[in-house]
Design a protein around this motif. Structure first.
Motif, PDB file in Angstrom:
ATOM      1  N   SER A  47     -28.211 -23.377-113.509  1.00 31.01           N
ATOM      2  CA  SER A  47     -28.796 -24.719-113.555  1.00 31.01           C
ATOM      3  C   SER A  47     -29.361 -25.108-112.189  1.00 31.01           C
ATOM      4  O   SER A  47     -28.649 -25.021-111.182  1.00 31.01           O
ATOM      5  CB  SER A  47     -27.754 -25.755-113.969  1.00 31.01           C
ATOM      6  OG  SER A  47     -28.280 -27.067-113.845  1.00 31.01           O
ATOM      7  N   ALA A 208     -25.192 -28.898-116.935  1.00 30.66           N
ATOM      8  CA  ALA A 208     -26.317 -29.107-117.850  1.00 30.66           C
ATOM      9  C   ALA A 208     -27.503 -28.289-117.348  1.00 30.66           C
ATOM     10  O   ALA A 208     -27.693 -28.135-116.141  1.00 30.66           O
ATOM     11  CB  ALA A 208     -26.679 -30.584-117.911  1.00 30.66           C
ATOM     12  N   GLU A 209     -28.314 -27.786-118.266  1.00 30.42           N
ATOM     13  CA  GLU A 209     -29.443 -26.938-117.883  1.00 30.42           C
ATOM     14  C   GLU A 209     -30.786 -27.485-118.353  1.00 30.42           C
ATOM     15  O   GLU A 209     -31.784 -26.766-118.376  1.00 30.42           O
ATOM     16  CB  GLU A 209     -29.236 -25.528-118.441  1.00 30.42           C
ATOM     17  CG  GLU A 209     -27.992 -24.845-117.892  1.00 30.42           C
ATOM     18  CD  GLU A 209     -27.809 -23.433-118.436  1.00 30.42           C
ATOM     19  OE1 GLU A 209     -28.814 -22.716-118.583  1.00 30.42           O
ATOM     20  OE2 GLU A 209     -26.656 -23.053-118.719  1.00 30.42           O
ATOM     21  N   ASP A 210     -30.830 -28.748-118.722  1.00 29.40           N
ATOM     22  CA  ASP A 210     -32.060 -29.369-119.226  1.00 29.40           C
ATOM     23  C   ASP A 210     -33.022 -29.630-118.070  1.00 29.40           C
ATOM     24  O   ASP A 210     -32.892 -30.614-117.335  1.00 29.40           O
ATOM     25  CB  ASP A 210     -31.717 -30.682-119.935  1.00 29.40           C
ATOM     26  CG  ASP A 210     -32.935 -31.339-120.569  1.00 29.40           C
ATOM     27  OD1 ASP A 210     -34.039 -30.770-120.450  1.00 29.40           O
ATOM     28  OD2 ASP A 210     -32.781 -32.403-121.180  1.00 29.40           O
ATOM     29  N   THR A 211     -34.004 -28.747-117.889  1.00 29.52           N
ATOM     30  CA  THR A 211     -34.939 -28.869-116.770  1.00 29.52           C
ATOM     31  C   THR A 211     -36.232 -29.591-117.136  1.00 29.52           C
ATOM     32  O   THR A 211     -37.041 -29.897-116.265  1.00 29.52           O
ATOM     33  CB  THR A 211     -35.301 -27.484-116.208  1.00 29.52           C
ATOM     34  OG1 THR A 211     -35.850 -26.680-117.268  1.00 29.52           O
ATOM     35  CG2 THR A 211     -34.069 -26.792-115.649  1.00 29.52           C
ATOM     36  N   ASP A 212     -36.448 -29.864-118.411  1.00 31.06           N
ATOM     37  CA  ASP A 212     -37.677 -30.549-118.808  1.00 31.06           C
ATOM     38  C   ASP A 212     -37.713 -31.988-118.308  1.00 31.06           C
ATOM     39  O   ASP A 212     -38.765 -32.502-117.930  1.00 31.06           O
ATOM     40  CB  ASP A 212     -37.824 -30.545-120.344  1.00 31.06           C
ATOM     41  CG  ASP A 212     -38.045 -29.139-120.885  1.00 31.06           C
ATOM     42  OD1 ASP A 212     -38.584 -28.306-120.130  1.00 31.06           O
ATOM     43  OD2 ASP A 212     -37.662 -28.879-122.037  1.00 31.06           O
ATOM     44  N   THR A 216     -32.656 -37.076-117.479  1.00 34.39           N
ATOM     45  CA  THR A 216     -31.930 -37.297-118.734  1.00 34.39           C
ATOM     46  C   THR A 216     -30.819 -36.271-118.964  1.00 34.39           C
ATOM     47  O   THR A 216     -30.166 -36.284-120.000  1.00 34.39           O
ATOM     48  CB  THR A 216     -32.897 -37.253-119.941  1.00 34.39           C
ATOM     49  OG1 THR A 216     -33.378 -35.904-120.114  1.00 34.39           O
ATOM     50  CG2 THR A 216     -34.071 -38.197-119.760  1.00 34.39           C
ATOM     51  N   ALA A 217     -30.597 -35.392-118.005  1.00 31.55           N
ATOM     52  CA  ALA A 217     -29.653 -34.281-118.199  1.00 31.55           C
ATOM     53  C   ALA A 217     -28.200 -34.729-118.250  1.00 31.55           C
ATOM     54  O   ALA A 217     -27.386 -34.129-118.949  1.00 31.55           O
ATOM     55  CB  ALA A 217     -29.837 -33.242-117.100  1.00 31.55           C
ATOM     56  N   LYS A 224     -25.127 -35.281-127.824  1.00 31.72           N
ATOM     57  CA  LYS A 224     -25.841 -34.082-127.385  1.00 31.72           C
ATOM     58  C   LYS A 224     -25.583 -33.724-125.922  1.00 31.72           C
ATOM     59  O   LYS A 224     -26.332 -32.942-125.333  1.00 31.72           O
ATOM     60  CB  LYS A 224     -27.343 -34.256-127.622  1.00 31.72           C
ATOM     61  CG  LYS A 224     -27.715 -34.376-129.097  1.00 31.72           C
ATOM     62  CD  LYS A 224     -29.216 -34.532-129.283  1.00 31.72           C
ATOM     63  CE  LYS A 224     -29.574 -34.640-130.765  1.00 31.72           C
ATOM     64  NZ  LYS A 224     -31.030 -34.859-130.960  1.00 31.72           N
ATOM     65  N   THR A 226     -24.394 -31.806-122.778  1.00 35.69           N
ATOM     66  CA  THR A 226     -24.244 -30.354-122.634  1.00 35.69           C
ATOM     67  C   THR A 226     -23.500 -29.937-121.379  1.00 35.69           C
ATOM     68  O   THR A 226     -23.227 -28.753-121.185  1.00 35.69           O
ATOM     69  CB  THR A 226     -25.625 -29.673-122.630  1.00 35.69           C
ATOM     70  OG1 THR A 226     -26.390 -30.182-121.529  1.00 35.69           O
ATOM     71  CG2 THR A 226     -26.366 -29.928-123.930  1.00 35.69           C
ATOM     72  N   ASN A 361     -29.282 -42.626-120.885  1.00 36.50           N
ATOM     73  CA  ASN A 361     -29.419 -41.421-121.709  1.00 36.50           C
ATOM     74  C   ASN A 361     -28.477 -41.403-122.910  1.00 36.50           C
ATOM     75  O   ASN A 361     -28.276 -40.347-123.520  1.00 36.50           O
ATOM     76  CB  ASN A 361     -29.192 -40.147-120.864  1.00 36.50           C
ATOM     77  CG  ASN A 361     -30.060 -40.112-119.628  1.00 36.50           C
ATOM     78  OD1 ASN A 361     -31.212 -40.507-119.670  1.00 36.50           O
ATOM     79  ND2 ASN A 361     -29.504 -39.675-118.513  1.00 36.50           N
TER      80      ASN A 361
END
Length: 406
Positions: A47, A208-212, A216-217, A224, A226, A361
């Motif tokens: 991440s 968390a790995e949400d890079t978009d 919001t990660a 949801k 992570t 979020n």
């Protein structure tokens, strides 16, 4: 009668602002401090997300001799403490004349240790490490540096209790003053954010790995969620006996009225429900406050599936669904050793300015936690009492109760 303990100063250096004014605005606006660190993926991280904190420029503040013994977390702590002392009306003469203590949370030093070790491996000569390395690399680096720079003469200890370190520092400071052992203590927590400090944590697969959309990660309590987002900085709270504060005409921001603690006695990293519930109950008992008198809870909730769920269940067990609940980690990420102190500051700023910061979020509440009174957008709300939770690896739990001073 036991001594009353008040907060007379605060200072903050975090990813949502490097002073109290900036942080207050971020909390009100629900502004995230989470970014992508371009160095992390090449380094080997799964991440790349982190709370980004600017590096302080201390060349105009401190001598070279003072700076060479300070690592990243000590620099953050210095900046936060400088603001807190100013906020409390404590100047150089008072630091010299009074017996002022320091209790600060810090449970690891990574960068300084690795850099020193690399020099020895490459040069095969320990003398080339430098004279400041030892003071940078000890867990007590923050307290030893600040105590020396400020000339402190009171209690001088580092509290190492994982992600509850900052909270336990405030709780123990409260107890020292309440028992009459000290009348003024600098308390807080600090955390370095460099990749060295977070690599082993990333290796556990809990980030968390949400890079978009990095902002919001961090999604505490969301169905949801992570994983957590690492972060850091420095946070300082000045605790003082009420008599001392009144005698010197100090600004009284709020009153610390309860501190609860416990150990889960179970898995080293997986939290349970009983331990956090016990810490919260103990804090309420010490404060002489009933659960229905608590208006707001700043949850430890780090955006992990099990951690958030178990804390939510513990809150419901102790409080039911009445108090407002949010996790400021939705904006800051998990500030680790600093978090317990910074979240007391975040919550106290809300108390001062009459609002409750959102759990950003939060789009769909975890069905198991539907009864919690979760706040997903800022609300204007005067309130009198809050509780701040902090939990850590090894099952260490801390809860602090703070109320409006009257």
């Amino acid at each position: 009668m036991s001594t009353r303990v008040v907060i007379t100063g605060m200072g903050i250096y975090s990813c949502i602002g490097t002073n109290l004014e900036e942080v207050t605005a971020s909390l009100m606006e629900g502004r995230s401090g989470i970014k992508i660190d371009p160095e992390r993926k090449p380094f080997g991280f799964k991440s790349p997300l982190t709370g980004m904190v600017p590096v302080p420029d201390l060349k105009k503040e401190l001598s070279r001799r003072q700076r060479i013994s300070m690592g990243e977390e000590s620099e953050y702590a210095y900046m936060a403490t400088k603001e807190a002392l100013t906020n409390a009306g404590i100047g150089a003469s008072m630091l010299q004349e009074r017996e002022i203590g320091i209790l600060y949370g810090n449970d690891s030093v990574s960068k300084a240790v690795i850099e020193a070790t690399d020099i020895v491996r490459e040069k095969q000569d320990t003398q080339l490490i430098g004279s400041g390395a030892i003071f940078k690399s000890m867990n007590s680096t923050v307290t030893m540096n600040l105590a020396t720079i400020l000339g402190l003469k009171g209690v001088n200890m580092t509290i190492s209790a994982a992600c509850a370190s900052g909270s336990h520092a405030i709780g123990l400071g409260y107890m020292f003053i309440k028992q009459g052992l000290q009348d003024l203590i600098i308390c807080g927590g600090a955390q370095e954010i460099n990749p060295y400090a977070m690599a082993s944590f990333d290796g556990l697969g809990v980030f968390a790995e949400d890079t978009d959309a990095p902002e919001t990660a961090s999604r505490p309590f969301d169905v949801k969620r992570t994983g957590l987002v690492p972060s850091g900085g420095g946070a300082t709270v000045i605790l003082e006996s009420l008599d001392s504060a009144l005698q010197r005409g100090a600004p009284i921001i709020a009153e610390v009225v309860g501190y609860g603690f416990s150990s889960n006695g179970g898995h080293i990293s997986t939290p349970n429900i009983e331990g956090p519930a016990k810490a919260m109950k103990r804090a309420l008992e010490q404060a002489g406050v009933t659960p229905d008198e608590v208006d707001y809870i700043n949850a430890h909730a780090t955006s992990t599936p099990i951690g958030d769920a178990n804390e939510g269940k513990a809150i419901l067990e102790v409080f039911g669904g009445k108090p407002y609940v949010s996790s400021t980690k939705s904006m800051t990420g998990h500030e680790c050793w600093m978090a317990g102190a910074s979240e007391v500051i975040y919550s106290t700023l809300m108390l001062q300015h009459g609002f409750i910061a959102p759990n950003i979020n939060l789009q769909e509440v975890d069905p198991e936690l539907a009864e919690l009174n979760l706040i997903s957008s800022t609300i204007r709300q005067e309130f009198d009492i809050y509780l701040s939770n902090s939990f850590g690896f090894g099952g260490t739990n801390s809860a602090v109760v703070v109320k409006r001073f009257k």
